[in-house]
Design an enzyme around this catalytic site. Structure first.
Site, PDB file in Angstrom:
ATOM      1  N   ASP A  59     -14.843   2.673   7.452  1.00 35.12           N
ATOM      2  CA  ASP A  59     -13.772   3.559   6.997  1.00 35.12           C
ATOM      3  C   ASP A  59     -14.271   4.464   5.871  1.00 35.12           C
ATOM      4  O   ASP A  59     -13.941   5.644   5.820  1.00 35.12           O
ATOM      5  CB  ASP A  59     -12.551   2.755   6.540  1.00 35.12           C
ATOM      6  CG  ASP A  59     -11.496   3.681   5.943  1.00 35.12           C
ATOM      7  OD1 ASP A  59     -10.998   4.536   6.684  1.00 35.12           O
ATOM      8  OD2 ASP A  59     -11.217   3.575   4.740  1.00 35.12           O
ATOM      9  N   SER A  93      -7.159   3.797   9.208  1.00 31.33           N
ATOM     10  CA  SER A  93      -7.899   3.746   7.943  1.00 31.33           C
ATOM     11  C   SER A  93      -7.173   2.841   6.941  1.00 31.33           C
ATOM     12  O   SER A  93      -7.765   1.928   6.342  1.00 31.33           O
ATOM     13  CB  SER A  93      -8.030   5.183   7.404  1.00 31.33           C
ATOM     14  OG  SER A  93      -8.398   5.204   6.073  1.00 31.33           O
ATOM     15  N   LYS A 109      -8.247  -1.446   5.907  1.00 36.36           N
ATOM     16  CA  LYS A 109      -8.545  -1.928   4.538  1.00 36.36           C
ATOM     17  C   LYS A 109      -7.643  -3.106   4.188  1.00 36.36           C
ATOM     18  O   LYS A 109      -8.080  -4.076   3.571  1.00 36.36           O
ATOM     19  CB  LYS A 109      -8.360  -0.795   3.532  1.00 36.36           C
ATOM     20  CG  LYS A 109      -9.454   0.264   3.659  1.00 36.36           C
ATOM     21  CD  LYS A 109      -9.359   1.292   2.568  1.00 36.36           C
ATOM     22  CE  LYS A 109      -8.369   2.375   2.869  1.00 36.36           C
ATOM     23  NZ  LYS A 109      -8.869   3.644   3.320  1.00 36.36           N
ATOM     24  N   HIS A 168       0.845  -1.196   0.000  1.00 32.56           N
ATOM     25  CA  HIS A 168       0.000   0.000   0.000  1.00 32.56           C
ATOM     26  C   HIS A 168       0.873   1.235   0.000  1.00 32.56           C
ATOM     27  O   HIS A 168       1.858   1.309   0.731  1.00 32.56           O
ATOM     28  CB  HIS A 168      -0.900   0.012   1.247  1.00 32.56           C
ATOM     29  CG  HIS A 168      -1.819   1.193   1.281  1.00 32.56           C
ATOM     30  ND1 HIS A 168      -3.028   1.206   0.625  1.00 32.56           N
ATOM     31  CD2 HIS A 168      -1.692   2.403   1.852  1.00 32.56           C
ATOM     32  CE1 HIS A 168      -3.604   2.380   0.810  1.00 32.56           C
ATOM     33  NE2 HIS A 168      -2.820   3.127   1.547  1.00 32.56           N
ATOM     34  N   ARG A 173     -14.147  12.817   7.510  1.00 32.16           N
ATOM     35  CA  ARG A 173     -12.884  13.489   7.863  1.00 32.16           C
ATOM     36  C   ARG A 173     -12.467  14.472   6.775  1.00 32.16           C
ATOM     37  O   ARG A 173     -11.916  15.542   7.056  1.00 32.16           O
ATOM     38  CB  ARG A 173     -11.773  12.444   8.079  1.00 32.16           C
ATOM     39  CG  ARG A 173     -11.937  11.667   9.374  1.00 32.16           C
ATOM     40  CD  ARG A 173     -11.064  10.430   9.386  1.00 32.16           C
ATOM     41  NE  ARG A 173      -9.684  10.721   9.092  1.00 32.16           N
ATOM     42  CZ  ARG A 173      -8.863   9.901   8.421  1.00 32.16           C
ATOM     43  NH1 ARG A 173      -9.275   8.722   8.000  1.00 32.16           N
ATOM     44  NH2 ARG A 173      -7.624  10.248   8.182  1.00 32.16           N
TER      45      ARG A 173
HETATM   46  N1  URA Z   1      -5.457   7.014   2.848  1.00 28.10           N
HETATM   47  C1  URA Z   1      -6.397   6.285   3.482  1.00 28.10           C
HETATM   48  O1  URA Z   1      -6.781   5.220   3.010  1.00 28.10           O
HETATM   49  N2  URA Z   1      -6.904   6.776   4.622  1.00 28.10           N
HETATM   50  C2  URA Z   1      -6.524   7.931   5.175  1.00 28.10           C
HETATM   51  O2  URA Z   1      -7.007   8.298   6.220  1.00 28.10           O
HETATM   52  C3  URA Z   1      -5.550   8.694   4.489  1.00 28.10           C
HETATM   53  C4  URA Z   1      -5.019   8.193   3.333  1.00 28.10           C
END
Ligand code: URA
Length: 435
Positions: A161, A183, A187, A82, A168
């Site tokens: 999320d 967050s 995932k 990621h 947010r």
């Molecule tokens: N990328 C994400 O998936 N979540 C965040 O909070 C910031 C960047």
């Protein structure tokens, strides 16, 4: 339990209990706790932070808010990668086939781009015929036979999320380390990875403007991985300029193919080899990181990764000839506009967000989730940090449709370049590994 008491507790700087965090996330996902209360709580977290244990519980609560993808029918250690978001970041297109060619299965769910950031799914869809909606069986079969499959993120993974991130975004609470860390990690965990390699960016084009902030975020994510039993390592990498030269979907696919051919830009190649080496090592295909790196180099320079890329494209409906003749298969823009330098000097940095916005204005990206994109559009940078420029020399090219007004994109590109009268090195690409 009352939501207001939990908000107040966090506002006053006390750590929350597991049952309080789960109450908030479960209630919010079911629509029983309103946006205004979650916003107040997110702002309290923004100012007061969360300790490692609270962050791990929040991550698990979000990972459990929807479907948890079961990758157990895939043989081997599933390692996911990621990136915290960069401009020109086409690493998945290179690292996926590279590590798959070394025997590490890659079952990846990716997203689309929004605003100045691109998305892997949009890049892959620039290949004619390529589709990202596979059944679960097709996805698993492709990974077990070819070694790699990339699909669009399922709507049912981490709904908490999705809701919280959108909230947010409009309440100035995105750049909170525990909220970003939970967050991202929720995932990855819900997507079924056994181990995770993170590329945490720092610099003008990243969420984290300094290497120190990126390191704090990286440590928070590595710690979550440890708490939830998924081995996680993080590479810190610079976003003081876009990665490679191409920004825009088909243009990035072409650059990724050049890289798989061993002829890619130096920064992109180095980052891909570094990420791949860690994935190969965590995937238990090499006993040391040094041996993992040489396996990655072999797969890249002996053409195994490129050949696996062609199989992967064919398995998802795309034209595999793209790997040999990208310029014939990929869509080409109708118009190419050169952006000329108005300054002379040495390039010190290239503001990634501005380049990303210029690509978006040329048609490559989405202003809103509903906007459509032009796969052929984008920007090619001609010069990067350390290069010398004269007035009137070409800085970059804009690829776009004939109907596009390029004036804003030109101004953004001009503003993106930072010059100095003196030569300089620029910031190094790699900033260390956190494990
Ligand atoms: N990328 C994400 O998936 N979540 C965040 O909070 C910031 C960047």
């Amino acid at each position: 339990m009352r939501t207001v008491d939990i908000i107040q507790k966090k506002r006053d700087g006390f750590p929350l209990k597991e049952k309080e965090i789960r109450f908030l996330i479960e209630g919010y996902t079911r629509g029983e706790i309103p946006d205004y209360q979650l916003s107040a709580w997110a702002m309290a977290v923004y100012f007061q932070g969360m300790n490692a244990q609270e962050t791990a519980i929040l991550t698990d609560a979000m990972a459990s808010s929807g479907e948890r993808v079961d990758l157990s029918p895939i043989h081997g250690v599933k390692v996911d990668k990621h990136s915290t978001g960069g401009v020109g970041d086409k690493t998945t297109l290179i690292v996926g086939p590279l590590v798959a060619a070394c025997g590490v299965p890659v079952a990846k769910m990716s997203g689309r781009g929004l605003g100045h950031t691109g998305g892997t799914i949009d890049k892959l869809e620039a290949i004619p015929g390529f589709h990202v909606e596979l059944t679960r069986e097709e996805f698993i079969t492709n990974v077990n036979t070819i070694g790699l499959s990339v699909i669009s993120q399922s709507g049912n993974v981490t709904p908490a999320d999705k809701k919280l991130y959108a909230l947010r975004d409009v309440t100035a609470t995105v750049d909170s380390i525990p909220l970003i860390a939970s967050s991202v990690m929720s995932k990855k965990i819900a997507s079924g990875a056994d181990a995770i390699v993170l590329d945490v960016k720092f610099g003008s084009g990243a969420f984290m403007k300094t290497k120190e902030e990126a390191e704090t975020l990286a440590r928070a994510m590595v710690e979550i991985g440890r708490e939830v039993g998924r081995k996680t390592i993080a590479i810190l990498s610079s976003m003081e300029q876009p990665l490679g030269y191409a920004v825009g979907n088909a243009l990035e696919v072409k650059e990724a193919i050049a890289t798989l051919n061993g002829k890619g830009p130096e920064d992109l190649t180095e980052l891909c080899l570094t990420l791949s080496a860690w994935m190969i090592y965590l995937g238990k295909k090499a006993p040391t990181i040094e041996e993992a790196r040489s396996l990655a180099e072999q797969a890249l320079y002996e053409g195994k990764a490129l050949s696996l890329f062609a199989d992967f494209v064919a398995a998802q409906g795309g034209n595999p000839i793209v790997s040999e003749k990208p310029e014939e298969v990929l869509p080409q823009a109708k118009r190419v506009v050169q952006v000329l330098s108005r300054e002379r000097g040495y390039i010190m940095g290239i503001h990634g967000e501005k380049v990303g916005l210029a690509a978006m204005k040329s048609g490559a990206g989405r202003e809103t989730k509903e906007s459509s994109i032009d796969p052929s559009a984008g920007v090619i940078l001609y010069k990067k940090s350390g290069d010398q420029m004269e007035v009137g020399q070409c800085l970059a090219e804009i690829h776009c449709d004939s109907a596009i007004d390029v004036s804003q994109a030109i101004e953004l590109l001009i503003e993106a370049y930072e010059f100095s009268p003196h030569p300089g090195e620029g910031s190094p690409l790699l900033g260390g590994v956190i494990q």
